[in-house]
Design an enzyme around this catalytic site. Structure first.
Site, PDB file in Angstrom:
ATOM      1  N   ASN A  12      33.406  44.215 -85.876  1.00 38.35           N
ATOM      2  CA  ASN A  12      34.752  44.216 -86.443  1.00 38.35           C
ATOM      3  C   ASN A  12      35.215  42.818 -86.810  1.00 38.35           C
ATOM      4  OD1 ASN A  12      35.126  46.985 -86.060  1.00 38.35           O
ATOM      5  ND2 ASN A  12      36.147  46.721 -84.087  1.00 38.35           N
ATOM      6  N   GLY A  40      34.691  43.477 -82.365  1.00 38.06           N
ATOM      7  CA  GLY A  40      33.913  44.710 -82.277  1.00 38.06           C
ATOM      8  C   GLY A  40      33.171  44.723 -80.957  1.00 38.06           C
ATOM      9  N   GLY A  42      30.485  46.183 -79.865  1.00 37.49           N
ATOM     10  CA  GLY A  42      29.046  45.976 -79.945  1.00 37.49           C
ATOM     11  C   GLY A  42      28.706  44.528 -80.213  1.00 37.49           C
ATOM     12  N   GLY A 223      39.555  44.138 -63.596  1.00 37.53           N
ATOM     13  CA  GLY A 223      40.303  42.991 -64.098  1.00 37.53           C
ATOM     14  C   GLY A 223      40.311  41.854 -63.095  1.00 37.53           C
ATOM     15  N   LYS A 224      41.500  41.331 -62.794  1.00 39.62           N
ATOM     16  CA  LYS A 224      41.605  40.187 -61.884  1.00 39.62           C
ATOM     17  C   LYS A 224      41.244  40.529 -60.445  1.00 39.62           C
ATOM     18  CE  LYS A 224      46.601  40.797 -61.257  1.00 39.62           C
ATOM     19  NZ  LYS A 224      47.932  40.160 -61.464  1.00 39.62           N
ATOM     20  N   ARG A 225      41.068  41.843 -60.163  1.00 38.69           N
ATOM     21  CA  ARG A 225      40.640  42.253 -58.811  1.00 38.69           C
ATOM     22  C   ARG A 225      39.126  42.361 -58.693  1.00 38.69           C
ATOM     23  NH1 ARG A 225      43.083  47.676 -58.244  1.00 38.69           N
ATOM     24  NH2 ARG A 225      43.151  47.588 -60.526  1.00 38.69           N
ATOM     25  N   GLY A 252      36.299  42.060 -71.028  1.00 35.01           N
ATOM     26  CA  GLY A 252      35.453  43.140 -70.525  1.00 35.01           C
ATOM     27  C   GLY A 252      34.113  43.195 -71.240  1.00 35.01           C
ATOM     28  N   ASP A 253      34.119  42.868 -72.528  1.00 33.19           N
ATOM     29  CA  ASP A 253      32.863  42.835 -73.288  1.00 33.19           C
ATOM     30  C   ASP A 253      31.995  41.661 -72.847  1.00 33.19           C
ATOM     31  OD1 ASP A 253      33.555  45.068 -74.768  1.00 33.19           O
ATOM     32  OD2 ASP A 253      34.513  43.886 -76.343  1.00 33.19           O
ATOM     33  N   ALA A 283      35.949  33.911 -70.081  1.00 29.18           N
ATOM     34  CA  ALA A 283      36.395  34.383 -71.396  1.00 29.18           C
ATOM     35  C   ALA A 283      37.905  34.559 -71.457  1.00 29.18           C
ATOM     36  CB  ALA A 283      35.693  35.691 -71.737  1.00 29.18           C
TER      37      ALA A 283
END
Length: 302
Positions: A12, A40, A42, A223-225, A252-253, A283
């Protein structure tokens, strides 16, 4: 040399807008930004894996438009093999991202060329998939292509699935995940899709339910946990460094791509997840998705 990590997924262009807070329905807010960057799921995961030292190939599609070049900028610079990325008529996939001051984001995805990543294209790359040590999949390509990729994976290929967004895919293909990578919201939707809904948002309960649904291993991101890793008989908590989030877009990617890279290098799932948590945290301290991902020489947060 066969590619150790093959990603079948989306590419994307990201249109990012920064706001003080997210708007309420019907509300208009002033924002800033409006820049175009590479994204994107992927492509994000492919770049993250490559920057962490993996040999990566991407199966995907871009349009014949002005967004194709910025959408593939970091794929090229990070060394991802784009020989299996086709160019199609119409627009490149587009994600419209709104980022608030606390670093949280909302994302609307327009598939564009990603809808053209069909079963035929995936089948043409059967040799590439059979030779992969890791196949990494998300939810931004057609369900038929997702299933075809799993079917073409070699007997020794480890299939990693991050079904984001959660879309209907064949049960038998989904259960090939080793591991399934999901956040809490996605975990609940996946359980619903499998006909085993859970009336709980407790992370450990969600993780156990996914294992009981038939997944050999699960990584639940929090996440932060941090995260939870479930394989064998137990559930292992994975810590994440304490950082000040600037923009969580693509974090997350980054986690998923780093996890794939470390698994392809022979790490255990727990060791790979510990490393991935640090990559994801890094990130989140930078702006954008791929532009914020660390390379091997960058100092990861502890």
């Amino acid at each position: 040399m066969p590619h150790k990590v093959v990603v079948v997924g989306s590419i994307n262009a990201d249109l990012t807008v920064h706001v003080h807070r997210h708007p309420q329905p019907g509300e208009t807010l002033a924002g800033s930004g409006g820049t175009i960057s590479a994204g994107g799921k992927g492509a994000n995961q492919a770049v993250a894996a490559a920057l962490q030292g993996a040999d990566v190939a991407l199966v995907g599609a871009v349009g014949r438009d002005a967004y194709a070049a910025p959408a593939t900028e970091h794929l090229r610079s990070s060394g991802v093999d784009l020989g299996a990325v086709k160019e199609v008529d119409g627009p490149t996939g587009l994600a419209v991202i709104t980022v608030s001051e606390d670093g949280e984001n909302t994302i609307i995805v327009v598939p564009g060329a990603n809808a053209a990543v069909d079963s035929a294209q995936v089948k043409q790359q059967a040799a590439l998939l059979r030779e992969a040590s890791v196949l990494l999949l998300q939810g931004e390509i057609p369900a038929g292509s997702f299933a075809q990729a799993v079917a073409e994976a070699g007997p020794h290929t480890r299939v990693l699935i991050n079904l984001a967004p959660v879309v209907p895919v064949p049960r038998e293909a989904l259960l090939r995940a080793k591991p399934l990578i999901a956040n809490e919201h996605e975990a609940g939707l996946i359980l619903d899709q499998l006909g085993q809904p859970l009336d709980s948002t407790d992370p450990a309960a969600l993780t156990r339910a996914l294992r009981q649904a038939g997944f050999e291993s699960v990584v639940l991101t929090l996440g932060k946990r941090g995260a939870l890793v479930a394989e064998g008989e137990g559930i292992t908590p994975i810590p994440t460094p304490a950082i000040t989030a600037v923009d969580t877009t693509g974090a997350g990617d980054a986690f998923a791509g780093a996890l794939a890279a470390r698994l392809s290098a022979g790490d255990s799932l727990i060791d790979a997840a510990c490393h991935a948590a640090r990559v994801g945290a890094y990130a989140a301290t930078g702006h954008g998705a791929q532009a914020s991902y660390p390379g091997l020489k960058d100092q990861l947060p502890e």
